[in-house]
Scaffold this active site. Structure first.
Site, mmCIF file in Angstrom:
data_model
loop_
_atom_site.group_PDB
_atom_site.id
_atom_site.type_symbol
_atom_site.label_atom_id
_atom_site.label_comp_id
_atom_site.label_asym_id
_atom_site.label_seq_id
_atom_site.Cartn_x
_atom_site.Cartn_y
_atom_site.Cartn_z
ATOM 1 N N ARG A 51 0.979 -1.213 0.455
ATOM 2 C CA ARG A 51 0.317 -0.084 0.337
ATOM 3 C C ARG A 51 0.780 1.229 -0.048
ATOM 4 N NH1 ARG A 51 -2.711 -3.469 1.735
ATOM 5 N NH2 ARG A 51 -0.946 -3.960 2.577
ATOM 6 N N THR A 52 2.167 1.396 0.886
ATOM 7 C CA THR A 52 2.466 2.902 1.161
ATOM 8 C C THR A 52 3.415 3.093 -0.125
ATOM 9 O OG1 THR A 52 2.651 2.477 3.287
ATOM 10 C CG2 THR A 52 4.038 3.871 2.458
ATOM 11 N N LYS A 80 25.943 -3.180 -2.116
ATOM 12 C CA LYS A 80 27.635 -2.919 -2.351
ATOM 13 C C LYS A 80 28.036 -2.351 -0.900
ATOM 14 C CE LYS A 80 27.553 -1.888 -6.912
ATOM 15 N NZ LYS A 80 27.571 -1.540 -8.230
ATOM 16 N N ARG A 101 11.016 4.634 3.424
ATOM 17 C CA ARG A 101 10.633 3.120 4.383
ATOM 18 C C ARG A 101 12.006 2.535 4.547
ATOM 19 N NH1 ARG A 101 5.735 -0.815 4.229
ATOM 20 N NH2 ARG A 101 5.459 0.996 4.875
ATOM 21 N N HIS A 129 5.117 6.010 12.012
ATOM 22 C CA HIS A 129 4.777 6.095 10.728
ATOM 23 C C HIS A 129 3.593 6.999 10.263
ATOM 24 C CE1 HIS A 129 3.441 4.634 6.534
ATOM 25 N NE2 HIS A 129 3.104 2.954 7.097
#
Ligand code: NCD
Length: 361
Positions: A51-52, A80, A101, A129
């Site tokens: 969703r986000t 890396k 995120r 959030h």
């Protein structure tokens, strides 16, 4: 305001304005279709998301903008060994706004420190959030008609569930709200959050493990998933994973106009038969999520972003205290200065990045 790191970066009137814009977007979709033409959103997702990430991308596209980014850090230079802040420095020269995120608490704040373009916290570990909270608030306001004078039950994993921390922070700023914090004793809301948002503001709340007993008095029931990925002890997760399962039968004791929210994904904490109940808001809530993210992008990149304040939190650089949280960005990324929030109610100051206790060096 340059960034959205924490829901407290927005004043209450700014949140209300974002919800108004959300309504306006729903009613006048066409008017917004070119608003972000020529602008690029970078979605940098170091953790799984449906969703986000997709709602951010879709929000930018509905505004006429473009999207770059990754949804799997193993395909980026992170694999890396590149640091978060080096990645951010680079991506900020390829884009106009970043949604980030990360499993690391405080990552978005550390990212915002090293670039000039807006950074949106799309979830930082178990900490916060804020854009999910905007979706939650829009749902409550537009479906229940108000954000004040409500009895709000927050149920499930209140320890690791970042959406519950941001929701509590936001709804405790509206008058007359009461909270029923429903969780197993192992997954209670962190004491630091209770002190900061409830005790210091004399807000009425109870903590209980009994969902059935709490149901009749609730105006809002916010269900959450037990956050499997945050448990260090998998046996503990197995023990707690079925703590709450909301069924249609249980809802017979709830108010006729109670709203059921859930940030999703759902595992088994709401039975599928509840989806047919008019009080089930979670799929609608995901739709509001895309709309209010459109409003947020407009605010952060548009002319109307006039707010002077970034955060009411007073940060003080320190070398006297260290953050006790191994999952905090201060402890996982080189060069992030230790900052503390001086909170007179706490014995020791809190870390500004993850809001967990610090200790003297
Ligand atoms: C939430 C999250 O990522 O914290 N999901 C979401 O963004 N809608 C809730 C969860 O994962 O349980």
């Amino acid at each position: 305001m340059k960034d959205l790191i924490d829901i407290s970066d927005l004043r209450v009137d700014e949140i209300d304005e974002l919800i108004e814009t959300t309504k306006n977007i729903m009613e006048n979709k066409e008017q917004y279709s070119q608003a972000m033409k020529g602008k690029i959103l970078a979605t940098l997702f170091y953790e799984p998301s449906t969703r986000t990430r997709l709602s951010f991308s879709s929000a930018m596209m509905y505004l006429g903008g473009n999207v770059i980014g990754f949804s799997d850090a193993s395909t980026s230079s992170v694999s890396k060994g590149e640091s978060l802040r080096d990645t951010i420095r680079i991506v900020s020269s390829y884009s106009d706004i970043i949604a980030l995120r990360s499993p690391i608490e405080g990552a978005a704040l550390a990212a915002a420190d090293v670039c000039d373009i807006p950074v949106i916290n799309a979830g930082d570990g178990q900490h916060a959030h804020p854009t999910q909270t905007l979706a939650d608030l829009a749902t409550i306001k537009l479906e229940a008609g108000r954000l004040n004078g409500l009895t709000i039950g927050i149920c499930g994993d209140l320890k690791y569930g970042r959406t519950t921390h941001s929701l509590l922070a936001a709804l405790s700023r509206y008058n007359g709200n009461k909270f029923v914090l429903i969780s197993p004793k192992e997954l209670k809301m962190p004491a630091t959050a209770i002190n900061k948002h409830l005790n210091e503001n004399n807000i009425t709340y109870i903590e209980t493990d009994d969902l059935n007993e709490s149901l009749p008095e609730l105006d809002i029931l916010y269900m959450t998933r037990i956050q499997q990925e945050r448990f260090d002890d998998k046996a503990e997760y197995e023990k707690l994973k079925n703590s709450y399962i909301l069924t249609a039968d249980m809802l017979k004791n709830a108010k006729k106009d109670m709203l059921i929210l859930h940030p999703l994904p759902r595992v088994n904490e709401i039975s599928v038969e509840v989806d047919e109940d008019d009080r089930a808001m979670y799929f609608k809530q995901a739709r509001y999520g895309r709309l209010i993210r459109m409003a947020l992008i407009l605010k952060l990149l548009g002319k109307k972003n006039t707010s002077e304040t970034q955060s009411p939190i007073n940060f003080t650089p320190t070398d006297k205290y260290i953050c006790t949280n191994p999952k905090c960005v201060v402890n996982s990324e080189k060069g992030v200065l230790g900052y503390v929030i001086h909170d007179p109610k706490e014995l020791l100051p809190l870390c500004a990045y993850c809001e967990k206790p610090t200790m003297k060096k």
